[in-house]
Design a protein around this motif. Structure first.
Motif, short mmCIF file in Angstrom:
data_model
loop_
_atom_site.label_atom_id
_atom_site.label_comp_id
_atom_site.label_asym_id
_atom_site.label_seq_id
_atom_site.Cartn_x
_atom_site.Cartn_y
_atom_site.Cartn_z
N ILE A 58 0.83 -1.20 0.00
CA ILE A 58 0.00 0.00 0.00
C ILE A 58 0.87 1.26 0.00
O ILE A 58 0.68 2.17 -0.79
CB ILE A 58 -0.93 0.01 1.23
N SER A 59 1.83 1.31 0.92
CA SER A 59 2.68 2.49 1.06
C SER A 59 3.93 2.10 1.84
O SER A 59 3.93 1.15 2.61
CB SER A 59 1.94 3.60 1.80
N LYS A 60 5.01 2.85 1.62
CA LYS A 60 6.26 2.58 2.34
C LYS A 60 6.32 3.34 3.66
O LYS A 60 7.31 3.23 4.39
CB LYS A 60 7.46 2.97 1.47
N SER A 61 5.29 4.09 4.00
CA SER A 61 5.32 4.93 5.19
C SER A 61 5.44 4.10 6.47
O SER A 61 6.29 4.38 7.33
CB SER A 61 4.06 5.80 5.26
N ILE A 62 4.59 3.08 6.61
CA ILE A 62 4.60 2.26 7.84
C ILE A 62 5.92 1.50 7.98
O ILE A 62 6.55 1.53 9.04
CB ILE A 62 3.39 1.31 7.87
N LEU A 67 11.42 0.78 10.46
CA LEU A 67 12.84 0.67 10.18
C LEU A 67 13.63 1.77 10.87
O LEU A 67 14.70 1.52 11.44
CB LEU A 67 13.08 0.72 8.66
N ASN A 68 13.12 2.99 10.82
CA ASN A 68 13.82 4.10 11.47
C ASN A 68 13.85 3.94 12.99
O ASN A 68 14.86 4.22 13.64
CB ASN A 68 13.17 5.43 11.09
N VAL A 122 18.38 6.94 4.61
CA VAL A 122 17.50 5.79 4.34
C VAL A 122 16.30 6.21 3.51
O VAL A 122 15.93 5.56 2.53
CB VAL A 122 17.04 5.14 5.66
N ILE A 123 15.67 7.32 3.88
CA ILE A 123 14.49 7.80 3.14
C ILE A 123 14.88 8.18 1.72
O ILE A 123 14.17 7.86 0.76
CB ILE A 123 13.87 9.01 3.88
N PHE A 128 13.61 7.83 -3.19
CA PHE A 128 13.95 8.79 -4.25
C PHE A 128 14.90 8.20 -5.29
O PHE A 128 14.60 8.14 -6.46
CB PHE A 128 14.56 10.05 -3.63
N SER A 129 16.05 7.70 -4.84
CA SER A 129 17.09 7.33 -5.80
C SER A 129 16.67 6.15 -6.67
O SER A 129 17.03 6.08 -7.84
CB SER A 129 18.39 7.00 -5.06
#
Length: 312
Positions: A58-62, A67-68, A122-123, A128-129
């Motif tokens: 669904i999303s990488k937010s959770i 991880l952080n 990490v983000i 992005f990359s």
């Protein structure tokens, strides 16, 4: 949402500087912390595992939050173990070494600053990359194997013959039907026998069984499928029309009188056969059983032939 509110209030009340300087005046609070180490490992594993399942799709937010958090706890505990061990080895520990004394004296402050930098990296690396690398070059040949893909009809044969005979256009014609899914997307429906001729891969489909070929960029492959990851999606046989949905405050809800028939997804694959269309919603290929296709799909409104062209 709750985490955002908490951190937003902390920043508003204390200020960003106060948060970034946590531990700056904390003497030498160094000791082994096995509970924090275990909790850090646990949260990191939860983050990695969640990438493979619902939240990761669904999303990488959770997963990123887990991880952080795990990375922060691991940095605190492992650095603590390292400095406690280093302190016991007199030959390797010298108080006059500037960086070591600074780390030892302001342990939590340095860990805090290192974590801010690490979390930022990490983000950047995950969100992005990879997308940047996936889009270089902008038009990858494997994602666009044809110069032009046209959804045509059988009565366009005369024009297509003109293109091949007089203009030297190389083309492939595939009988198809327009089908619409509840994610407000129109896809190409083909029969199992057409798929076998096209790819050489045989599919033993029966009744309402379908096989889905997802045509999308690599970075999109964690996104949900045509039926929001359900194994029994609802599909309307026909082209997408505005009246297929009920619009309430700009939210489109599929009308039950059109999306009545459930299908069973027996297999999927990521494969580019015609090309990647669009950014948010790609055009995928849905393979139906020969029996169902001949009985229902040939009657669908809209284009009934896909034409892939390579133009000199």
């Amino acid at each position: 949402g709750i985490l955002f509110i908490v951190f937003d209030e902390l920043i508003a009340c204390l200020g960003m500087d106060a948060l970034l300087t946590v531990g700056k005046k904390n003497g030498k609070p160094l000791k082994k912390r096995p509970k924090i180490l275990l909790l850090g490992i646990f949260l990191t594993l939860i983050g990695l595992i969640s990438l493979l399942f619902y939240w990761g799709k669904i999303s990488k937010s959770i997963p990123t939050v887990f991880l952080n958090a795990g990375m922060c706890l691991l940095m605190i505990s492992l650095a603590g173990y390292y400095f406690v061990r280093l302190n016991k080895k007199e030959k390797k520990y010298y108080k006059r070494i500037t960086w070591l004394e600074n780390w030892y004296h302001r342990f939590f402050y340095n860990i805090n600053m290192s974590f801010v930098v690490a979390a930022f990296l990490v983000i950047i690396m995950t969100d992005f990359s990879i997308k940047l690398l996936d889009n270089l070059p902008i038009t990858e040949p494997k994602n666009y194997p044809y110069d032009l893909v046209w959804m045509a009809n059988t009565d366009d044969e005369e024009f297509l013959n003109h293109l091949t005979d007089d203009e030297g256009v190389q083309l492939r014609k595939v009988p198809c039907a327009r089908v619409t899914t509840t994610d407000i997307a129109e896809h190409m429906g083909i029969s199992a026998s057409t798929y076998e001729k096209w790819t050489g891969k045989s599919l033993d489909l029966k009744g309402n069984e379908i096989f889905v070929v997802y045509q999308r960029e690599r970075f999109e492959r964690n996104k949900v499928g045509i039926g929001y990851n359900t194994k029994n999606p609802l599909i309307y046989i026909g082209k997408a029309r505005a009246d297929l949905w009920l619009y309430i405050k700009e939210v489109a809800t599929p009308k039950v009188q059109y999306f009545r028939e459930k299908f069973k997804v027996v297999g999927t694959e990521d494969r580019i056969l015609t090309g990647v269309f669009g950014s948010e919603t790609c055009e995928h290929i849905i393979v139906f059983s020969d029996e169902y296709y001949q009985k229902n799909c040939v009657k669908a409104d809209g284009a009934n032939m896909a034409v892939m062209m390579n133009i000199p």
